[in-house]
Design an enzyme around this catalytic site. Sequence first.
Site, PDB file in Angstrom:
ATOM      1  N   THR A 138       7.299 -23.674 -15.497  1.00 28.86           N
ATOM      2  CA  THR A 138       6.790 -25.039 -15.519  1.00 28.86           C
ATOM      3  C   THR A 138       6.547 -25.515 -14.094  1.00 28.86           C
ATOM      4  O   THR A 138       6.568 -24.727 -13.141  1.00 28.86           O
ATOM      5  CB  THR A 138       7.750 -25.952 -16.330  1.00 28.86           C
ATOM      6  N   ASP A 154      -0.037 -23.840 -23.506  1.00 28.62           N
ATOM      7  CA  ASP A 154      -0.171 -25.307 -23.480  1.00 28.62           C
ATOM      8  C   ASP A 154      -1.349 -25.790 -24.334  1.00 28.62           C
ATOM      9  O   ASP A 154      -1.221 -26.747 -25.106  1.00 28.62           O
ATOM     10  CB  ASP A 154      -0.376 -25.811 -22.046  1.00 28.62           C
ATOM     11  N   ASN A 189       2.275 -20.180 -18.414  1.00 28.96           N
ATOM     12  CA  ASN A 189       3.537 -20.869 -18.753  1.00 28.96           C
ATOM     13  C   ASN A 189       4.488 -19.968 -19.526  1.00 28.96           C
ATOM     14  O   ASN A 189       5.605 -20.384 -19.828  1.00 28.96           O
ATOM     15  CB  ASN A 189       3.280 -22.178 -19.517  1.00 28.96           C
ATOM     16  N   GLY A 228      -4.728 -30.748 -12.857  1.00 27.42           N
ATOM     17  CA  GLY A 228      -3.617 -29.902 -12.428  1.00 27.42           C
ATOM     18  C   GLY A 228      -3.372 -28.779 -13.425  1.00 27.42           C
ATOM     19  O   GLY A 228      -4.241 -28.433 -14.237  1.00 27.42           O
ATOM     20  N   SER A 247      13.239 -27.608 -23.103  1.00 27.80           N
ATOM     21  CA  SER A 247      12.935 -26.232 -23.533  1.00 27.80           C
ATOM     22  C   SER A 247      14.175 -25.442 -23.958  1.00 27.80           C
ATOM     23  O   SER A 247      14.132 -24.760 -24.996  1.00 27.80           O
ATOM     24  CB  SER A 247      12.163 -25.484 -22.444  1.00 27.80           C
ATOM     25  N   GLY A 274       3.124 -36.650 -25.721  1.00 26.41           N
ATOM     26  CA  GLY A 274       3.106 -35.196 -25.580  1.00 26.41           C
ATOM     27  C   GLY A 274       4.296 -34.469 -26.190  1.00 26.41           C
ATOM     28  O   GLY A 274       4.427 -33.257 -26.002  1.00 26.41           O
ATOM     29  N   LYS A 303       3.152 -23.076 -12.377  1.00 27.76           N
ATOM     30  CA  LYS A 303       2.274 -22.475 -13.394  1.00 27.76           C
ATOM     31  C   LYS A 303       1.108 -21.685 -12.790  1.00 27.76           C
ATOM     32  O   LYS A 303       0.763 -20.619 -13.281  1.00 27.76           O
ATOM     33  CB  LYS A 303       1.736 -23.550 -14.333  1.00 27.76           C
TER      34      LYS A 303
HETATM   35  P1  NDP Z   1       0.338 -30.902 -11.664  1.00 21.90           P
HETATM   36  O1  NDP Z   1       1.286 -31.267 -10.562  1.00 21.90           O
HETATM   37  O2  NDP Z   1      -0.207 -29.530 -11.710  1.00 21.90           O
HETATM   38  O3  NDP Z   1      -0.915 -31.914 -11.627  1.00 21.90           O
HETATM   39  C1  NDP Z   1      -0.705 -33.296 -11.512  1.00 21.90           C
HETATM   40  C2  NDP Z   1      -2.001 -34.034 -11.824  1.00 21.90           C
HETATM   41  O4  NDP Z   1      -1.728 -35.443 -11.827  1.00 21.90           O
HETATM   42  C3  NDP Z   1      -3.103 -33.795 -10.805  1.00 21.90           C
HETATM   43  O5  NDP Z   1      -4.348 -33.836 -11.445  1.00 21.90           O
HETATM   44  C4  NDP Z   1      -2.929 -35.004  -9.866  1.00 21.90           C
HETATM   45  O6  NDP Z   1      -4.100 -35.372  -9.185  1.00 21.90           O
HETATM   46  C5  NDP Z   1      -2.604 -36.074 -10.885  1.00 21.90           C
HETATM   47  N1  NDP Z   1      -1.928 -37.238 -10.298  1.00 21.90           N
HETATM   48  C6  NDP Z   1      -0.664 -37.289  -9.804  1.00 21.90           C
HETATM   49  N2  NDP Z   1      -0.385 -38.535  -9.388  1.00 21.90           N
HETATM   50  C7  NDP Z   1      -1.494 -39.293  -9.623  1.00 21.90           C
HETATM   51  C8  NDP Z   1      -1.814 -40.659  -9.404  1.00 21.90           C
HETATM   52  N3  NDP Z   1      -0.941 -41.519  -8.882  1.00 21.90           N
HETATM   53  N4  NDP Z   1      -3.040 -41.080  -9.773  1.00 21.90           N
HETATM   54  C9  NDP Z   1      -3.933 -40.241 -10.337  1.00 21.90           C
HETATM   55  N5  NDP Z   1      -3.690 -38.925 -10.556  1.00 21.90           N
HETATM   56  C10 NDP Z   1      -2.478 -38.462 -10.198  1.00 21.90           C
HETATM   57  O7  NDP Z   1       1.111 -31.286 -13.019  1.00 21.90           O
HETATM   58  P2  NDP Z   1       0.800 -30.709 -14.483  1.00 21.90           P
HETATM   59  O8  NDP Z   1      -0.672 -30.654 -14.645  1.00 21.90           O
HETATM   60  O9  NDP Z   1       1.591 -29.478 -14.737  1.00 21.90           O
HETATM   61  O10 NDP Z   1       1.431 -31.850 -15.420  1.00 21.90           O
HETATM   62  C11 NDP Z   1       0.726 -33.060 -15.672  1.00 21.90           C
HETATM   63  C12 NDP Z   1       1.477 -33.862 -16.739  1.00 21.90           C
HETATM   64  O11 NDP Z   1       1.434 -33.172 -17.979  1.00 21.90           O
HETATM   65  C13 NDP Z   1       2.960 -34.060 -16.420  1.00 21.90           C
HETATM   66  O12 NDP Z   1       3.298 -35.386 -16.794  1.00 21.90           O
HETATM   67  C14 NDP Z   1       3.664 -33.079 -17.314  1.00 21.90           C
HETATM   68  O13 NDP Z   1       4.969 -33.524 -17.641  1.00 21.90           O
HETATM   69  C15 NDP Z   1       2.742 -33.089 -18.541  1.00 21.90           C
HETATM   70  N6  NDP Z   1       2.834 -31.847 -19.322  1.00 21.90           N
HETATM   71  C16 NDP Z   1       3.215 -31.927 -20.646  1.00 21.90           C
HETATM   72  C17 NDP Z   1       3.304 -30.797 -21.415  1.00 21.90           C
HETATM   73  C18 NDP Z   1       3.720 -30.909 -22.843  1.00 21.90           C
HETATM   74  O14 NDP Z   1       3.970 -29.863 -23.464  1.00 21.90           O
HETATM   75  N7  NDP Z   1       3.789 -32.094 -23.409  1.00 21.90           N
HETATM   76  C19 NDP Z   1       3.007 -29.457 -20.879  1.00 21.90           C
HETATM   77  C20 NDP Z   1       2.563 -29.485 -19.497  1.00 21.90           C
HETATM   78  C21 NDP Z   1       2.509 -30.645 -18.755  1.00 21.90           C
HETATM   79  P3  NDP Z   1      -4.468 -34.691  -7.734  1.00 21.90           P
HETATM   80  O15 NDP Z   1      -5.011 -33.330  -8.046  1.00 21.90           O
HETATM   81  O16 NDP Z   1      -5.485 -35.608  -7.173  1.00 21.90           O
HETATM   82  O17 NDP Z   1      -3.182 -34.647  -6.941  1.00 21.90           O
END
Ligand code: NDP
Length: 284
Positions: free
Chosen positions: A65, A106, A90, A133, A20, A244, A69
């Site tokens: 981030t 996003d 965000n 998430g 960023s 992404g 968020k």
């Molecule tokens: P969060 O921490 O808010 O959520 C994580 C999510 O991943 C939850 O749904 C969690 O499930 C799931 N998860 C984690 N580990 C596992 C696993 N081993 N098996 C299955 N599910 C799993 O993170 P974010 O939502 O903010 O980010 C998610 C992804 O998106 C990241 O990789 C981030 O880098 C990417 N991202 C990319 C952006 C872009 O602009 N390209 C912008 C924002 C995010 P549970 O609820 O069960 O724990």
Amino acid sequence: MTASTRQFALFGTPLAHSLSPRLHAAFARELGVAIDYQPIETGVDAFAEALASFADAGGQGANVTLPLKRHAVQACRTLGERARRAGAVNTLVRLAEGGWHGENTDGAGLVRDLTGRHALDLRERRTLVLGAGGAACGIVPALLDAGIGELYIVNRDGARADALVDAVGEPARVHSRYFEQLPELGEFDLVVNATSAARHGGLPVLPMSLLSARTAAVDLGFGDDAIAFLAWARAGEAHAAIDGLGMLVEQAAESFEIWHGVRPGTDAVHDAMRAGAASLVAAD
Ligand code: NDP
């Protein structure tokens, strides 16, 4: 830094690999805007104090981030429509009367990347989102607005998927399921990996039956984080396998426009970062 330099920041942790600051510096150079954009490494407990210090020092806006968020919603005096529907912020904008306005870019960033850069028509696409998430909360309303068809949300913690489905409030169109039920769900036209599983033990096994020659498979991560999911999509002969990086660039451009009232071009910076994508390891 001159007196006219406006101050911006990125809050979250870990930020060491965040792109960023580079993105906003490139946009500012292109448009001749004087900004200072600094990462401020902050977890949930220290966020309120760090944001207050930033405001006291003249901070005008910030990105937020992982893991902040959803937490950032509480820090906002007002919320934009996209942040309210996402339940996640965000982008923060300093209000003239003090306090912060929260937005979420996003979803708009993802849709712009898919429909613009990748020329995908999202209308009526039967869609699967893996994860519930912060990122999933941001993209789901935008995908629905873009006209996707039926949507299934699958999350390891089923209660989070249910909460996201409830928040959307379209029970005829949006459903939650467990990973164990994936083999029963049939083919999808769009599959989005919105999990951080690549960094936390890896994704559960995904059946090839989710894919067809029409499927666009999208991982919100990029670099090493996207390798396994995109390899699965290519092995299943998905029509498109997209990471992404483009979304990251587009959501940053949306934030930039909110702060500065002018939208930067994104292709040159996207292409430059794509050229070095092998060394990229983190998304925002
Ligand atoms: P969060 O921490 O808010 O959520 C994580 C999510 O991943 C939850 O749904 C969690 O499930 C799931 N998860 C984690 N580990 C596992 C696993 N081993 N098996 C299955 N599910 C799993 O993170 P974010 O939502 O903010 O980010 C998610 C992804 O998106 C990241 O990789 C981030 O880098 C990417 N991202 C990319 C952006 C872009 O602009 N390209 C912008 C924002 C995010 P549970 O609820 O069960 O724990």
